[in-house]
Enzyme design. Structure first.
Site, PDB file in Angstrom:
ATOM      1  N   ASP A   1       1.465   5.735   2.611  1.00 24.51           N
ATOM      2  CA  ASP A   1       1.170   4.669   3.358  1.00 24.51           C
ATOM      3  C   ASP A   1      -0.636   5.195   2.726  1.00 24.51           C
ATOM      4  O   ASP A   1      -0.635   5.584   3.817  1.00 24.51           O
ATOM      5  CB  ASP A   1       1.056   4.110   4.398  1.00 24.51           C
ATOM      6  CG  ASP A   1       0.580   3.058   4.816  1.00 24.51           C
ATOM      7  OD1 ASP A   1      -0.552   3.010   3.676  1.00 24.51           O
ATOM      8  OD2 ASP A   1       0.911   2.222   5.819  1.00 24.51           O
TER       9      ASP A   1
ATOM     10  N   ASP B   1       0.970  -1.221  -0.180  1.00 30.30           N
ATOM     11  CA  ASP B   1      -0.149   0.190   0.460  1.00 30.30           C
ATOM     12  C   ASP B   1       0.776   1.326  -0.404  1.00 30.30           C
ATOM     13  O   ASP B   1       0.707   2.191   0.622  1.00 30.30           O
ATOM     14  CB  ASP B   1      -0.884  -0.103   1.344  1.00 30.30           C
ATOM     15  CG  ASP B   1      -0.340  -0.038   2.258  1.00 30.30           C
ATOM     16  OD1 ASP B   1       1.308  -0.310   3.049  1.00 30.30           O
ATOM     17  OD2 ASP B   1      -0.884  -0.566   3.743  1.00 30.30           O
TER      18      ASP B   1
ATOM     19  N   LYS C   1       4.313   0.433  16.030  1.00 30.20           N
ATOM     20  CA  LYS C   1       2.992   1.434  17.138  1.00 30.20           C
ATOM     21  C   LYS C   1       3.496   1.230  18.351  1.00 30.20           C
ATOM     22  O   LYS C   1       2.147   1.117  19.188  1.00 30.20           O
ATOM     23  CB  LYS C   1       1.504   0.706  16.139  1.00 30.20           C
ATOM     24  CG  LYS C   1       1.230   0.248  14.999  1.00 30.20           C
ATOM     25  CD  LYS C   1      -0.286  -0.033  14.198  1.00 30.20           C
ATOM     26  CE  LYS C   1       0.543  -0.213  12.971  1.00 30.20           C
ATOM     27  NZ  LYS C   1       0.455  -0.848  11.855  1.00 30.20           N
TER      28      LYS C   1
HETATM   29  N1  GDD Z   1       0.501 -12.052   1.995  1.00 27.95           N
HETATM   30  C1  GDD Z   1       0.673 -11.280   2.826  1.00 27.95           C
HETATM   31  N2  GDD Z   1      -0.241 -12.428   4.374  1.00 27.95           N
HETATM   32  N3  GDD Z   1       0.429 -10.018   3.343  1.00 27.95           N
HETATM   33  C2  GDD Z   1      -0.052  -9.128   4.588  1.00 27.95           C
HETATM   34  C3  GDD Z   1      -0.409  -9.846   5.670  1.00 27.95           C
HETATM   35  C4  GDD Z   1      -0.488 -11.086   5.487  1.00 27.95           C
HETATM   36  O1  GDD Z   1      -1.221 -12.442   5.975  1.00 27.95           O
HETATM   37  N4  GDD Z   1      -1.120  -8.996   6.340  1.00 27.95           N
HETATM   38  C5  GDD Z   1      -1.017  -8.055   6.294  1.00 27.95           C
HETATM   39  N5  GDD Z   1      -0.442  -8.005   4.712  1.00 27.95           N
HETATM   40  C6  GDD Z   1       0.478  -7.079   3.712  1.00 27.95           C
HETATM   41  C7  GDD Z   1      -0.926  -5.960   3.497  1.00 27.95           C
HETATM   42  O2  GDD Z   1      -1.871  -6.402   2.561  1.00 27.95           O
HETATM   43  C8  GDD Z   1      -0.342  -4.591   3.389  1.00 27.95           C
HETATM   44  O3  GDD Z   1       0.517  -4.661   2.004  1.00 27.95           O
HETATM   45  C9  GDD Z   1       1.253  -5.175   3.934  1.00 27.95           C
HETATM   46  O4  GDD Z   1       1.035  -6.096   4.536  1.00 27.95           O
HETATM   47  C10 GDD Z   1       0.940  -3.910   5.050  1.00 27.95           C
HETATM   48  O5  GDD Z   1       0.519  -4.572   6.017  1.00 27.95           O
HETATM   49  P1  GDD Z   1      -0.459  -3.060   6.355  1.00 27.95           P
HETATM   50  O6  GDD Z   1      -1.513  -3.322   7.124  1.00 27.95           O
HETATM   51  O7  GDD Z   1      -0.341  -1.769   5.609  1.00 27.95           O
HETATM   52  O8  GDD Z   1       0.266  -2.192   8.022  1.00 27.95           O
HETATM   53  P2  GDD Z   1       0.231  -1.143   8.450  1.00 27.95           P
HETATM   54  O9  GDD Z   1       0.315  -0.159   7.369  1.00 27.95           O
HETATM   55  O10 GDD Z   1      -0.448  -0.786   9.861  1.00 27.95           O
HETATM   56  O11 GDD Z   1       2.435  -1.171   8.883  1.00 27.95           O
HETATM   57  C11 GDD Z   1       2.693  -1.448   8.449  1.00 27.95           C
HETATM   58  O12 GDD Z   1       3.371  -0.558   7.640  1.00 27.95           O
HETATM   59  C12 GDD Z   1       3.888   0.523   8.547  1.00 27.95           C
HETATM   60  C13 GDD Z   1       4.461   1.716   6.606  1.00 27.95           C
HETATM   61  O13 GDD Z   1       3.633   2.202   5.917  1.00 27.95           O
HETATM   62  C14 GDD Z   1       4.137  -1.551   9.319  1.00 27.95           C
HETATM   63  O14 GDD Z   1       4.994  -2.144   7.823  1.00 27.95           O
HETATM   64  C15 GDD Z   1       4.726  -0.592   9.887  1.00 27.95           C
HETATM   65  O15 GDD Z   1       5.996  -1.155  10.753  1.00 27.95           O
HETATM   66  C16 GDD Z   1       4.921   0.244   9.047  1.00 27.95           C
HETATM   67  O16 GDD Z   1       5.667   1.961   9.834  1.00 27.95           O
HETATM   68 MG    MG Z   2      -0.008  -0.023   5.701  1.00 31.95          MG
END
Ligand code: GDD
Ligand code: MG
Length: 335
Positions: A216, A107, A158
């Site tokens: 993001d 994303d 987080k």
């Molecule tokens: N294949 C797969 N399987 N992908 C997954 C799974 C899973 O079980 N769970 C999550 N993802 C993918 C999501 O589709 C997304 O593209 C990515 O992993 C990160 O998940 P998000 O739900 O968007 O996480 P976030 O935005 O809360 O936090 C993450 O991104 C931040 C930066 O934008 C973390 O990586 C944070 O540490 C980071 O700062």
């Molecule tokens: Mg995200």
């Protein structure tokens, strides 16, 4: 070198749109978010991409097609049940052969220089390099503390309290051998479990700070923001296939087979998806209209996202709203 894009999450912060379409396939300027990543990776000479999928995995192949559509080979790696961000990488182990590989959260919209990042990874003799950015509100991200040499001393996903304003940008280079360190669990988070474990073990994990464009796009507000940023030219698009983007006049971006009257008034910008029909005397301000939408006469829409197959009756006013697919809005509604 290969890359894995983590695209299996439910995208709950982008509901209602992710109820029908997985987050990486939602379009920004009528181009699926993941295609921006595919084009960036291709620009930096990545030859093969793996997509780590779970939620609505069948939709990806339908939209991205079989391999050559973007001039890059795409492998669909489907988890039976979501394995978490760490589990998804481990699951892709056989695909990710080679010395090292890139991982992207699905994303992220960014114009990061991947060659510079790789150079940094090699120079630092890192086992893991995490791209990082500075943000004002670090609490919704993975927060990072480094030493003077950019080596990561602490990674907290987080955090409740302020630790630092440097965050994980969701782009990594991992040495393939590091996968041996991943605990053998069905569902595991790279952010909550694996990064802290590697740091504790003294494995060299480094932060590559990027100060260019990064967002993001995983919430409705950020999705609109990302669109605005591209239109304001904050994000470099030189690596995109220009044919993919149809930038019309007056910041009107429209897809194929749309019907748009001459008197459409645009404030800021408007994005209109394929086959959408707009009637006379409509005003659109900084809003995304997805595909197959009917917008009746005299409608006013601002700061909103309108899902696919939505019907908006005449003279309705829609402000700061996120309208899910197939909604029906009758004449003179105010939302
Ligand atoms: N294949 C797969 N399987 N992908 C997954 C799974 C899973 O079980 N769970 C999550 N993802 C993918 C999501 O589709 C997304 O593209 C990515 O992993 C990160 O998940 P998000 O739900 O968007 O996480 P976030 O935005 O809360 O936090 C993450 O991104 C931040 C930066 O934008 C973390 O990586 C944070 O540490 C980071 O700062
Ligand atoms: Mg995200």
């Amino acid at each position: 070198m290969k890359a894995l894009i983590l695209s299996g999450g439910q995208g709950s912060r982008l509901t209602p749109f992710t109820l029908t379409t997985p987050k990486p396939l939602l379009s920004i300027l009528n181009i699926p978010l993941i295609v921006y990543q595919i084009q960036l990776l291709k620009y930096y000479n990545i030859k093969e991409i793996g997509l780590g999928l779970s939620y609505k995995s069948d939709k990806f192949k339908k939209i991205l097609g079989n391999n050559k559509k973007y001039g890059i080979k795409i492998h669909y790696l489907i988890e039976k049940t979501p394995m978490g961000t760490g589990g998804a990488i481990k699951y892709a182990e056989q695909f990710l052969n080679g010395d090292y590989f890139f991982v992207f959260n699905g994303d992220i919209l960014t114009d990061i220089n991947l060659s510079e990042m790789l150079k940094f990874h090699i120079e630092k003799k890192a086992f893991v390099t995490i791209a990082c950015v500075k943000v004002k509100e670090p609490y919704n991200y993975g927060v990072i503390l480094t030493d003077k040499n950019s080596r990561i001393k602490k990674f907290v996903e987080k955090p409740e309290n302020f630790i630092s304003d440097i965050i994980n940008a969701g782009i990594y280079i991992l040495n393939s051998k590091i996968l041996d360190e991943f605990p053998d669990k069905k569902n595991i988070s790279i952010e909550r479990e694996i990064f802290p474990l590697l740091i504790k073990k003294g494995i060299p994990v480094f932060a590559y700070i990027y100060d260019g464009y990064w967002i993001d796009a995983g919430t409705c507000e950020k999705f609109l923001q990302a669109t605005d940023d591209i239109i304001q030219k904050k994000y470099k698009i030189d690596f995109l296939n220009e044919k993919d983007i149809m930038l019309g006049e007056k910041n009107l971006i429209y897809g194929k087979n749309v019907k748009i009257p001459k008197d459409l008034k645009i404030k800021g910008w408007a994005v209109v998806g394929n086959k959408s029909i707009i009637k006379e005397s409509v005003t659109i301000e900084k809003s995304i209209i997805f595909s197959d939408v009917h917008i009746g006469k005299g409608v006013y829409i601002s700061d909103s996202i309108i899902g696919n197959n939505v019907y908006i009756g005449d003279n309705s006013v829609i402000e700061n709203s996120y309208i899910g697919d197939k909604s029906f809005i009758s004449d003179f509604s105010k939302i």
